[in-house]
Design a protein around this motif. Sequence first.
Motif, PDB file in Angstrom:
ATOM      1  N   GLY A 192       0.748  10.724   0.988  1.00 56.25           N
ATOM      2  CA  GLY A 192      -0.181   9.309   0.762  1.00 56.25           C
ATOM      3  C   GLY A 192       0.889   8.080   0.767  1.00 56.25           C
ATOM      4  N   ALA A 193       2.250   8.190   0.318  1.00 56.77           N
ATOM      5  CA  ALA A 193       3.069   7.220   0.143  1.00 56.77           C
ATOM      6  C   ALA A 193       3.637   6.989   1.661  1.00 56.77           C
ATOM      7  CB  ALA A 193       4.199   7.648  -0.748  1.00 56.77           C
ATOM      8  N   SER A 194       3.964   8.003   2.379  1.00 56.37           N
ATOM      9  CA  SER A 194       4.420   7.755   3.811  1.00 56.37           C
ATOM     10  C   SER A 194       3.271   7.113   4.694  1.00 56.37           C
ATOM     11  CB  SER A 194       4.659   9.037   4.554  1.00 56.37           C
ATOM     12  OG  SER A 194       5.818   9.731   3.718  1.00 56.37           O
ATOM     13  N   PHE A 232       3.711   3.276   6.440  1.00 55.63           N
ATOM     14  CA  PHE A 232       3.365   3.110   7.849  1.00 55.63           C
ATOM     15  C   PHE A 232       2.506   2.000   7.904  1.00 55.63           C
ATOM     16  CE2 PHE A 232       0.657   3.834  11.480  1.00 55.63           C
ATOM     17  CZ  PHE A 232       1.449   3.632  12.516  1.00 55.63           C
ATOM     18  N   ALA A 233       1.197   2.297   7.468  1.00 58.41           N
ATOM     19  CA  ALA A 233       0.158   1.173   7.289  1.00 58.41           C
ATOM     20  C   ALA A 233       0.614  -0.321   7.265  1.00 58.41           C
ATOM     21  CB  ALA A 233      -1.052   1.620   6.556  1.00 58.41           C
ATOM     22  N   TYR A 234       1.409  -0.127   5.965  1.00 58.52           N
ATOM     23  CA  TYR A 234       1.759  -1.555   5.375  1.00 58.52           C
ATOM     24  C   TYR A 234       2.671  -2.150   6.095  1.00 58.52           C
ATOM     25  CZ  TYR A 234       2.513  -5.282   1.938  1.00 58.52           C
ATOM     26  OH  TYR A 234       3.009  -6.616   1.309  1.00 58.52           O
ATOM     27  N   TYR A 235       3.766  -1.377   6.619  1.00 57.83           N
ATOM     28  CA  TYR A 235       4.876  -2.301   7.301  1.00 57.83           C
ATOM     29  C   TYR A 235       4.895  -2.081   8.832  1.00 57.83           C
ATOM     30  CZ  TYR A 235       7.715  -2.475   2.819  1.00 57.83           C
ATOM     31  OH  TYR A 235       7.969  -2.877   1.554  1.00 57.83           O
ATOM     32  N   VAL A 236       3.857  -1.290   9.357  1.00 54.63           N
ATOM     33  CA  VAL A 236       3.895  -1.198  10.707  1.00 54.63           C
ATOM     34  C   VAL A 236       2.523  -1.638  11.311  1.00 54.63           C
ATOM     35  CG1 VAL A 236       4.119   0.242  12.859  1.00 54.63           C
ATOM     36  CG2 VAL A 236       5.590   0.653  10.807  1.00 54.63           C
ATOM     37  N   ALA A 237       1.339  -0.977  11.120  1.00 59.68           N
ATOM     38  CA  ALA A 237       0.177  -1.345  11.844  1.00 59.68           C
ATOM     39  C   ALA A 237      -0.469  -2.451  11.239  1.00 59.68           C
ATOM     40  CB  ALA A 237      -0.655   0.094  11.126  1.00 59.68           C
ATOM     41  N   LEU A 258      -0.961   0.282  17.949  1.00 60.52           N
ATOM     42  CA  LEU A 258      -0.554   0.385  16.605  1.00 60.52           C
ATOM     43  C   LEU A 258      -1.287  -0.183  15.428  1.00 60.52           C
ATOM     44  CD1 LEU A 258       3.289  -1.098  16.876  1.00 60.52           C
ATOM     45  CD2 LEU A 258       2.496   1.199  16.534  1.00 60.52           C
ATOM     46  N   GLY A 259      -1.975  -1.425  15.797  1.00 55.33           N
ATOM     47  CA  GLY A 259      -2.957  -2.015  14.813  1.00 55.33           C
ATOM     48  C   GLY A 259      -4.032  -1.046  14.625  1.00 55.33           C
ATOM     49  N   ASP A 260      -4.676  -0.066  15.595  1.00 56.15           N
ATOM     50  CA  ASP A 260      -5.880   0.680  15.505  1.00 56.15           C
ATOM     51  C   ASP A 260      -5.597   1.754  14.510  1.00 56.15           C
ATOM     52  OD1 ASP A 260      -7.290  -0.936  17.217  1.00 56.15           O
ATOM     53  OD2 ASP A 260      -6.872   0.322  18.851  1.00 56.15           O
ATOM     54  N   ALA A 261      -4.132   2.106  14.161  1.00 57.01           N
ATOM     55  CA  ALA A 261      -3.955   3.048  13.300  1.00 57.01           C
ATOM     56  C   ALA A 261      -4.064   2.858  11.720  1.00 57.01           C
ATOM     57  CB  ALA A 261      -2.341   3.694  13.560  1.00 57.01           C
ATOM     58  N   CYS A 319      -5.132   5.259   8.749  1.00 54.94           N
ATOM     59  CA  CYS A 319      -4.134   5.700   7.834  1.00 54.94           C
ATOM     60  C   CYS A 319      -4.135   5.196   6.483  1.00 54.94           C
ATOM     61  CB  CYS A 319      -2.845   5.347   8.428  1.00 54.94           C
ATOM     62  SG  CYS A 319      -2.076   6.052   9.840  1.00 54.94           S
ATOM     63  N   ALA A 320      -4.635   3.963   6.155  1.00 56.12           N
ATOM     64  CA  ALA A 320      -4.613   3.004   4.820  1.00 56.12           C
ATOM     65  C   ALA A 320      -5.678   3.479   4.128  1.00 56.12           C
ATOM     66  CB  ALA A 320      -4.958   1.638   5.151  1.00 56.12           C
ATOM     67  N   LEU A 321      -6.919   3.889   4.734  1.00 62.70           N
ATOM     68  CA  LEU A 321      -8.271   4.332   3.848  1.00 62.70           C
ATOM     69  C   LEU A 321      -7.760   5.778   3.566  1.00 62.70           C
ATOM     70  CD1 LEU A 321     -11.127   2.732   5.860  1.00 62.70           C
ATOM     71  CD2 LEU A 321      -9.857   2.111   3.879  1.00 62.70           C
ATOM     72  N   PHE A 322      -7.248   6.674   4.435  1.00 62.47           N
ATOM     73  CA  PHE A 322      -7.006   8.029   4.037  1.00 62.47           C
ATOM     74  C   PHE A 322      -6.083   8.139   2.660  1.00 62.47           C
ATOM     75  CE2 PHE A 322      -5.432  12.200   4.308  1.00 62.47           C
ATOM     76  CZ  PHE A 322      -6.290  13.167   4.450  1.00 62.47           C
ATOM     77  N   ALA A 323      -5.070   7.084   3.020  1.00 59.48           N
ATOM     78  CA  ALA A 323      -4.242   7.118   1.969  1.00 59.48           C
ATOM     79  C   ALA A 323      -4.488   6.842   0.642  1.00 59.48           C
ATOM     80  CB  ALA A 323      -2.786   6.492   2.249  1.00 59.48           C
TER      81      ALA A 323
END
Length: 306
Positions: free
Chosen positions: A31-33, A37-42, A198-201, A205-209
């Motif tokens: 979850g942390a990874s 990714f969601a916060y710093y990239v997507a 990138l944005g579509d991810a 990613c965020a909700l699953f985490a």
Amino acid sequence: MHLVDTVFPILAVVVTGWLAGVTGYVPRALGASLTRFAYYVAMPALVFLTIGDETLRKLLDWRFLVAFGGGSLICFGVVMTIARLERGATLGTSTMLGAATSMTNTAFVALPVLKALYGKPGVLAAAVATVFIGALMFPLLVILLEINRVTTSGKIQLKPLVRQIVGNPVILATAFGLAWSVSGLGMPKPMESFFTTLGDALTPCALFAIGLELTLGELRDKLSYYSLLTIVKLVITPLVTYLLSIAIGLNHELAVAAVVCAAVPTAKSAYILAVEYETEKTMVGAVISMSTLLSMITLLAWLSII
């Protein structure tokens, strides 16, 4: 039915992440990874793409900021004042109580929901709300917590505050997006496709985490206390925001966006502050877990009402 069709998949991803975590199908440590990714990239990619493709006039609707920002600040101030005057709480404790009921997860929850509802205008509203949280609310909390720590450190340390503002990926993406929008260069197709990919991810990613890291153990102690704080976060704060939206004549689409931004769970950044300053970590963690769990019901209720 359309509302359920839109929101259900979003909430279902959170539940899927939670089930994957509790069953051991996916390690919780992942979850942390995913969050990083969601916060710093997507998320920065999506914010830059959205803002860079809009005119400056469309980005700055003061009424939206008054409705969302005003609702957040009012609830923060009221909860903090009650904690100080009625419960005799320290500045640090009252600050974190206010944060738990007003710091909202616009980036990971409101943004995917509003993107599903309204597309780019929804993303834009969530981006503005996220910048408000990152550029105003977060620094305000840091300042108050630093003041609280002055008795032991002897001075207010501004370095963490500056670091949080300058290094915030959403604020950076917004600044670059604004600069690109003002430049009038337009968004070349290959560049748009890159940022779109990138944005579509972000959403999955965020909700699953969020679901993967959701824990219920913190809720066993002081359940009624945590429930009260959660009700303030999920019911009172969006209600104040909704009333402000009506009072200032905010158009319906932006009013819905403001209420959604206010009605989503408490932001994880509040827990980061609680850990950093060793203040009310258990309470903040419990409210984040409870508000994440119950927002699946209350958010749908708010959308149905408005």
